[in-house]
Design a protein around this motif. Structure first.
Motif, PDB file in Angstrom:
ATOM      1  N   TYR A 102       0.837  -1.203   0.000  1.00 33.32           N
ATOM      2  CA  TYR A 102       0.000   0.000   0.000  1.00 33.32           C
ATOM      3  C   TYR A 102       0.875   1.258   0.000  1.00 33.32           C
ATOM      4  O   TYR A 102       1.939   1.301   0.601  1.00 33.32           O
ATOM      5  CB  TYR A 102      -0.969   0.053   1.193  1.00 33.32           C
ATOM      6  N   GLY A 103       0.365   2.274  -0.678  1.00 33.53           N
ATOM      7  CA  GLY A 103       1.045   3.556  -0.715  1.00 33.53           C
ATOM      8  C   GLY A 103       2.039   3.701  -1.842  1.00 33.53           C
ATOM      9  O   GLY A 103       2.335   4.819  -2.295  1.00 33.53           O
ATOM     10  N   GLU A 104       2.573   2.557  -2.340  1.00 33.66           N
ATOM     11  CA  GLU A 104       3.568   2.644  -3.414  1.00 33.66           C
ATOM     12  C   GLU A 104       2.944   3.166  -4.708  1.00 33.66           C
ATOM     13  O   GLU A 104       3.608   3.840  -5.499  1.00 33.66           O
ATOM     14  CB  GLU A 104       4.234   1.277  -3.655  1.00 33.66           C
ATOM     15  N   ASP A 105       1.641   2.892  -4.928  1.00 33.56           N
ATOM     16  CA  ASP A 105       0.977   3.389  -6.126  1.00 33.56           C
ATOM     17  C   ASP A 105       0.795   4.903  -6.050  1.00 33.56           C
ATOM     18  O   ASP A 105       0.963   5.617  -7.056  1.00 33.56           O
ATOM     19  CB  ASP A 105      -0.367   2.687  -6.353  1.00 33.56           C
ATOM     20  N   VAL A 106       0.485   5.416  -4.852  1.00 33.55           N
ATOM     21  CA  VAL A 106       0.347   6.862  -4.668  1.00 33.55           C
ATOM     22  C   VAL A 106       1.697   7.544  -4.876  1.00 33.55           C
ATOM     23  O   VAL A 106       1.800   8.556  -5.590  1.00 33.55           O
ATOM     24  CB  VAL A 106      -0.192   7.177  -3.252  1.00 33.55           C
ATOM     25  N   ASP A 107       2.720   6.988  -4.286  1.00 31.68           N
ATOM     26  CA  ASP A 107       4.072   7.546  -4.409  1.00 31.68           C
ATOM     27  C   ASP A 107       4.526   7.566  -5.858  1.00 31.68           C
ATOM     28  O   ASP A 107       5.039   8.587  -6.348  1.00 31.68           O
ATOM     29  CB  ASP A 107       5.041   6.715  -3.564  1.00 31.68           C
ATOM     30  N   LEU A 108       4.344   6.458  -6.565  1.00 25.56           N
ATOM     31  CA  LEU A 108       4.784   6.376  -7.953  1.00 25.56           C
ATOM     32  C   LEU A 108       3.987   7.321  -8.846  1.00 25.56           C
ATOM     33  O   LEU A 108       4.538   7.988  -9.738  1.00 25.56           O
ATOM     34  CB  LEU A 108       4.645   4.934  -8.447  1.00 25.56           C
ATOM     35  N   SER A 109       2.673   7.415  -8.613  1.00 22.17           N
ATOM     36  CA  SER A 109       1.831   8.317  -9.393  1.00 22.17           C
ATOM     37  C   SER A 109       2.277   9.771  -9.213  1.00 22.17           C
ATOM     38  O   SER A 109       2.340  10.551 -10.185  1.00 22.17           O
ATOM     39  CB  SER A 109       0.363   8.179  -8.961  1.00 22.17           C
ATOM     40  N   TYR A 110       2.587  10.124  -7.966  1.00 20.27           N
ATOM     41  CA  TYR A 110       3.007  11.492  -7.686  1.00 20.27           C
ATOM     42  C   TYR A 110       4.350  11.805  -8.338  1.00 20.27           C
ATOM     43  O   TYR A 110       4.559  12.907  -8.879  1.00 20.27           O
ATOM     44  CB  TYR A 110       3.087  11.695  -6.170  1.00 20.27           C
ATOM     45  N   ARG A 111       5.253  10.824  -8.330  1.00 20.73           N
ATOM     46  CA  ARG A 111       6.554  11.040  -8.963  1.00 20.73           C
ATOM     47  C   ARG A 111       6.436  11.159 -10.480  1.00 20.73           C
ATOM     48  O   ARG A 111       7.225  11.868 -11.125  1.00 20.73           O
ATOM     49  CB  ARG A 111       7.519   9.906  -8.586  1.00 20.73           C
ATOM     50  N   ILE A 112       5.452  10.480 -11.069  1.00 21.07           N
ATOM     51  CA  ILE A 112       5.211  10.628 -12.511  1.00 21.07           C
ATOM     52  C   ILE A 112       4.806  12.064 -12.826  1.00 21.07           C
ATOM     53  O   ILE A 112       5.293  12.684 -13.785  1.00 21.07           O
ATOM     54  CB  ILE A 112       4.119   9.639 -12.985  1.00 21.07           C
ATOM     55  N   ILE A 113       3.914  12.631 -11.990  1.00 24.96           N
ATOM     56  CA  ILE A 113       3.471  14.016 -12.196  1.00 24.96           C
ATOM     57  C   ILE A 113       4.624  14.988 -11.975  1.00 24.96           C
ATOM     58  O   ILE A 113       4.824  15.938 -12.754  1.00 24.96           O
ATOM     59  CB  ILE A 113       2.292  14.337 -11.257  1.00 24.96           C
ATOM     60  N   LYS A 114       5.407  14.764 -10.904  1.00 24.23           N
ATOM     61  CA  LYS A 114       6.551  15.634 -10.629  1.00 24.23           C
ATOM     62  C   LYS A 114       7.603  15.556 -11.735  1.00 24.23           C
ATOM     63  O   LYS A 114       8.369  16.504 -11.940  1.00 24.23           O
ATOM     64  CB  LYS A 114       7.179  15.243  -9.293  1.00 24.23           C
ATOM     65  N   GLY A 115       7.622  14.438 -12.462  1.00 28.51           N
ATOM     66  CA  GLY A 115       8.566  14.282 -13.564  1.00 28.51           C
ATOM     67  C   GLY A 115       8.133  15.003 -14.826  1.00 28.51           C
ATOM     68  O   GLY A 115       8.835  14.942 -15.849  1.00 28.51           O
ATOM     69  N   GLY A 116       6.958  15.643 -14.797  1.00 29.29           N
ATOM     70  CA  GLY A 116       6.483  16.407 -15.939  1.00 29.29           C
ATOM     71  C   GLY A 116       5.519  15.649 -16.839  1.00 29.29           C
ATOM     72  O   GLY A 116       5.186  16.122 -17.936  1.00 29.29           O
ATOM     73  N   TYR A 117       5.022  14.515 -16.376  1.00 27.96           N
ATOM     74  CA  TYR A 117       4.090  13.703 -17.175  1.00 27.96           C
ATOM     75  C   TYR A 117       2.692  13.759 -16.563  1.00 27.96           C
ATOM     76  O   TYR A 117       2.485  14.292 -15.479  1.00 27.96           O
ATOM     77  CB  TYR A 117       4.579  12.255 -17.255  1.00 27.96           C
ATOM     78  N   LYS A 118       1.736  13.167 -17.275  1.00 30.11           N
ATOM     79  CA  LYS A 118       0.356  13.134 -16.805  1.00 30.11           C
ATOM     80  C   LYS A 118      -0.091  11.695 -16.540  1.00 30.11           C
ATOM     81  O   LYS A 118       0.379  10.768 -17.191  1.00 30.11           O
ATOM     82  CB  LYS A 118      -0.579  13.786 -17.836  1.00 30.11           C
ATOM     83  N   ASN A 119      -1.029  11.562 -15.611  1.00 31.24           N
ATOM     84  CA  ASN A 119      -1.675  10.279 -15.359  1.00 31.24           C
ATOM     85  C   ASN A 119      -3.102  10.322 -15.887  1.00 31.24           C
ATOM     86  O   ASN A 119      -3.793  11.337 -15.729  1.00 31.24           O
ATOM     87  CB  ASN A 119      -1.704   9.954 -13.854  1.00 31.24           C
ATOM     88  N   TYR A 120      -3.537   9.240 -16.497  1.00 31.92           N
ATOM     89  CA  TYR A 120      -4.880   9.191 -17.070  1.00 31.92           C
ATOM     90  C   TYR A 120      -5.684   8.021 -16.517  1.00 31.92           C
ATOM     91  O   TYR A 120      -5.140   6.970 -16.157  1.00 31.92           O
ATOM     92  CB  TYR A 120      -4.809   9.052 -18.590  1.00 31.92           C
ATOM     93  N   TYR A 121      -7.005   8.242 -16.478  1.00 32.99           N
ATOM     94  CA  TYR A 121      -7.969   7.185 -16.167  1.00 32.99           C
ATOM     95  C   TYR A 121      -8.637   6.793 -17.468  1.00 32.99           C
ATOM     96  O   TYR A 121      -9.133   7.645 -18.202  1.00 32.99           O
ATOM     97  CB  TYR A 121      -8.998   7.713 -15.157  1.00 32.99           C
ATOM     98  N   PHE A 122      -8.625   5.495 -17.783  1.00 29.66           N
ATOM     99  CA  PHE A 122      -9.136   5.004 -19.066  1.00 29.66           C
ATOM    100  C   PHE A 122     -10.453   4.269 -18.835  1.00 29.66           C
ATOM    101  O   PHE A 122     -10.488   3.230 -18.158  1.00 29.66           O
ATOM    102  CB  PHE A 122      -8.103   4.065 -19.697  1.00 29.66           C
ATOM    103  N   ALA A 123     -11.546   4.804 -19.392  1.00 32.05           N
ATOM    104  CA  ALA A 123     -12.889   4.251 -19.164  1.00 32.05           C
ATOM    105  C   ALA A 123     -13.398   3.406 -20.322  1.00 32.05           C
ATOM    106  O   ALA A 123     -14.475   2.799 -20.211  1.00 32.05           O
ATOM    107  CB  ALA A 123     -13.870   5.388 -18.893  1.00 32.05           C
ATOM    108  N   ASP A 124     -12.644   3.342 -21.441  1.00 32.58           N
ATOM    109  CA  ASP A 124     -13.126   2.620 -22.622  1.00 32.58           C
ATOM    110  C   ASP A 124     -12.924   1.112 -22.527  1.00 32.58           C
ATOM    111  O   ASP A 124     -13.338   0.360 -23.414  1.00 32.58           O
ATOM    112  CB  ASP A 124     -12.431   3.150 -23.884  1.00 32.58           C
ATOM    113  N   SER A 125     -12.267   0.667 -21.485  1.00 24.51           N
ATOM    114  CA  SER A 125     -12.140  -0.754 -21.202  1.00 24.51           C
ATOM    115  C   SER A 125     -12.226  -0.918 -19.693  1.00 24.51           C
ATOM    116  O   SER A 125     -12.132   0.071 -18.956  1.00 24.51           O
ATOM    117  CB  SER A 125     -10.802  -1.310 -21.716  1.00 24.51           C
TER     118      SER A 125
END
Length: 650
Positions: free
Chosen positions: A199-222
């Motif tokens: 637990y928590g590693e997904d939050v940490d990794l997601s935040y580091r992706i954003i801090k790295g200048g990238y975006k996170n997306y939620y995909f609803a088509d599947s």
């Protein structure tokens, strides 16, 4: 290589098998590799993967290093352009990988992608999309405001409730059950932080992706099924402590100074609040009914005493001694409650007969003891009998009234036969039909629902009419054959059945098990048959009571027994372990297939103790264990112990 999939497994063999079957279907047109990292499972998961999925790259750990370390083991040797972290208790659609990778290719700014998740009954899981758990967001969730205002942009930020679940969206946090990321981004921002055990590693990794200048997306088509809670028991106290401690690690890592201290304070308050509420709720659930029963019984006995005293026993004057109400009544009440408990009167699936049986047995015990007492303590047999009649009246009545207030059924029907619909093609339905009937004896109806338009007389209808068929036949359970239906079609059908109180299960092709929303049923599930199974609550209570009573008796006799039993020190240790519920006096013989059986404590004596080890084949031991599990008899334990009491120091 386009995709590397990493699945970390720990003791969820049947879920893992279904997951890999769905993954294999979804990779038919793609160059990909699949890693399974097993964290020292004890359920033969490793052997199953090696035998049934030889194309999987298997990493078998000899300990449990945690979720983050296990994922990193595979990521470090992965060759894919994209890395997908996938939970073993998931099922993916056939188009999931193709569609999600196409989205990522079309959005170069995307560093990570999550997906729409549903649970085992087809209900949408709100954690599919989440916001960063800032102190304020965490406070809203902990205080319950998120639940009260699930669509609010402010209060429901944790689950981003203001965003539609049916549209692709930019989000802040990806769910760890399905995290698709560019390999190049991981190389840039770093792998999973191994300070997070679970637990928590997904939050940490997601935040580091954003801090790295990238975006996170939620995909609803599947979408995917995530059998939430099967491998991680999210309602447990252990989950509360691990999850919120992980949030503290996150805060200290990413929030500086006073902000981190505030977050840590909020989280620690949440830990103790949730822990207290969880303990209080469990305690209340266990003692609420007995306390209410005791109150009604006490009130009734006091009224009966007053009525009998003034209208029958002491018409000309006099009264019962205080000992009747102060000593005898509490003993009567405890005896009735104890007998009701032993008979199963406090089980979830309660039958009216269990209540009556418990009161009747308790009454007999009281009357027998009453007859042995001195004359001065035999206050009134009539009060005992009238009290038993009052108990048989009030205990079911208050349960029914309270159940009606809550809109719940209180008593299980004496006839618990299931009505089942099987959905699939004819050949697969034949196989699953046999599997179901071998596993469950109490089936009143098992209808076939076809997936093709032209159906024979064997079928009651087609899948397009499933909604109406469930209602028409008042079905308890629907089983989909995944060999004949795509995951997408199964998910769509599950969503339509969400309004019914039905169990939904999936039968993977060529497998000897059926996975449901809350349980796993394997072929030959002897403990679900109509036998006196050891997993029945009444048998579990009887076995534990027998173990406890015998342990106390043997310890009392230990000054004599230590001279008669081989290895007396081990005998005393065993007796204390049984007393503390760490062991049972009798249990299964050792066998590699025991994980399929209902779980019971390790035994001082195996059921094979009377037989020569060299004469027992693996097959014979398995059959002995199966028979013990499906047709448990307490007298068999007693007989085995009587015959082998000198071996209690083994």
């Amino acid at each position: 290589m386009k995709l590397s999939i990493v699945i970390v497994n720990y003791n969820v063999r049947f879920f893992l098998e279904q997951c890999l079957i769905s993954v294999q279907k979804a990779l038919t047109s793609m160059e990909a590799e699949v890693f399974v990292v097993d964290n020292n499972s004890q359920d033969e998961s490793v052997a199953m993967v090696a035998e049934k999925f030889p194309w999987v790259k298997l990493i078998a750990n000899t300990d449990n290093p945690g979720f983050s370390k296990a994922n990193n083991q595979a990521i470090r040797v992965a060759k894919g352009e994209y890395i997908l972290l996938l939970n073993p208790d998931t099922v993916v659609e056939e188009n999931t990988f193709v569609d999600t990778l196409a989205f990522m290719d079309a959005h170069p700014e995307a560093g990570g992608l999550g997906i729409k998740m549903i649970d085992g009954k087809g209900h949408y899981l709100p954690e599919s999309k989440r916001g960063l758990p800032s102190p304020l967001v965490a406070l809203y969730k902990i205080s319950g405001l998120t639940s009260l205002f699930p669509k609010s942009k402010r209060f429901a930020r944790y689950y981003m409730g203001h965003l539609s679940a049916d549209e692709n969206q930019e989000v802040e946090v990806l769910a760890g059950a399905f995290m698709l990321m560019r390999h190049s981004v991981l190389q840039e921002i770093g792998l999973l932080d191994e300070d997070f055990f679970m637990y928590g590693e997904d939050v940490d990794l997601s935040y580091r992706i954003i801090k790295g200048g990238y975006k996170n997306y939620y995909f609803a088509d599947s979408s995917i099924i995530h059998y939430k809670g099967e491998s991680t028991k999210k309602g447990s106290l252990n989950y509360v402590f691990i999850f919120y401690k992980a949030m503290v690690i996150f805060a200290e890592k990413h929030f500086g100074g006073s902000y981190a201290k505030l977050f840590s304070l909020v989280i620690n308050l949440a830990i103790y609040l949730r822990a207290f509420l969880a303990i209080f709720r469990r305690l209340l659930e266990r003692i609420a009914k007995p306390l209410v029963d005791a109150a009604f019984l006490a009130g009734g006995l006091l009224y009966i005493e007053d009525y009998w005293e003034n209208n029958h026993r002491f018409i000309a004057g006099g009264e019962y001694p205080d000992e009747l109400s102060q000593i005898a009544f509490p003993i009567y009440i405890l005896t009735w409650l104890g007998s009701v408990f032993i008979s199963g009167g406090y089980d979830k699936n309660l039958k009216l007969s269990q209540l009556f049986r418990g009161i009747a047995v308790g009454t007999v015990a009281i009357l027998v003891a009453y007859s042995l007492l001195p004359e001065a303590w035999r206050f009134s047999r009539a009060i005992i009998i009238l009290g038993a009649a009052w108990a048989m009246l009030i205990l079911p009545i208050w349960r029914v009234l309270f159940g009606k207030m809550r809109g719940r059924k209180v008593f299980a029907s004496a006839q618990s036969d299931k009505r089942i619909l099987l959905v699939g093609g004819a050949a697969e339905l034949e196989r699953v039909n046999r599997l179901v009937k071998e596993s469950q004896s109490r089936i009143s109806y098992c209808g076939w629902v076809g997936v093709e338009p032209d159906l024979s007389d064997k079928f009651v209808g087609s899948v397009k009419d499933l909604d109406d068929l469930v209602s028409l036949f008042e079905v308890d359970e629907v089983i989909f054959c995944s060999a004949d239906m795509s995951a997408k079609d199964i998910f769509a059908a599950m969503a339509k059945l969400g309004k019914y109180q039905v169990e939904i299960k999936i039968a993977p092709p060529a497998s000897q098990f059926i996975i449901g929303s809350n349980s796993i049923h394997s072929q030959g599930s002897w403990y679900t048959m109509d036998f006196n199974a050891i997993s029945k609550p009444a048998n579990k209570r009887a076995k534990r009571s027998f173990d406890l009573g015998l342990a106390l008796l043997l310890l009392l006799l230990s000054p004599i027994l230590i001279f008669l039993i081989r290895r007396p020190q081990v005998f005393l240790k065993n007796a204390f372990l049984v007393l503390l519920a760490q062991m049972s006096w009798v249990s299964y013989a050792d066998h590699k297939e025991n994980y399929r059986l209902p779980k019971i404590k390790k035994g001082v004596l195996p059921i094979s103790v009377s037989l020569a080890k060299d004469s027992l084949s693996e097959s014979t031991i398995l059959q002995l264990n199966q028979l013990y599990a499906k047709d448990y008899r307490l007298e068999s334990d007693a007989q085995l112990l009587w015959q082998n009491w000198r071996s209690l120091g083994n």
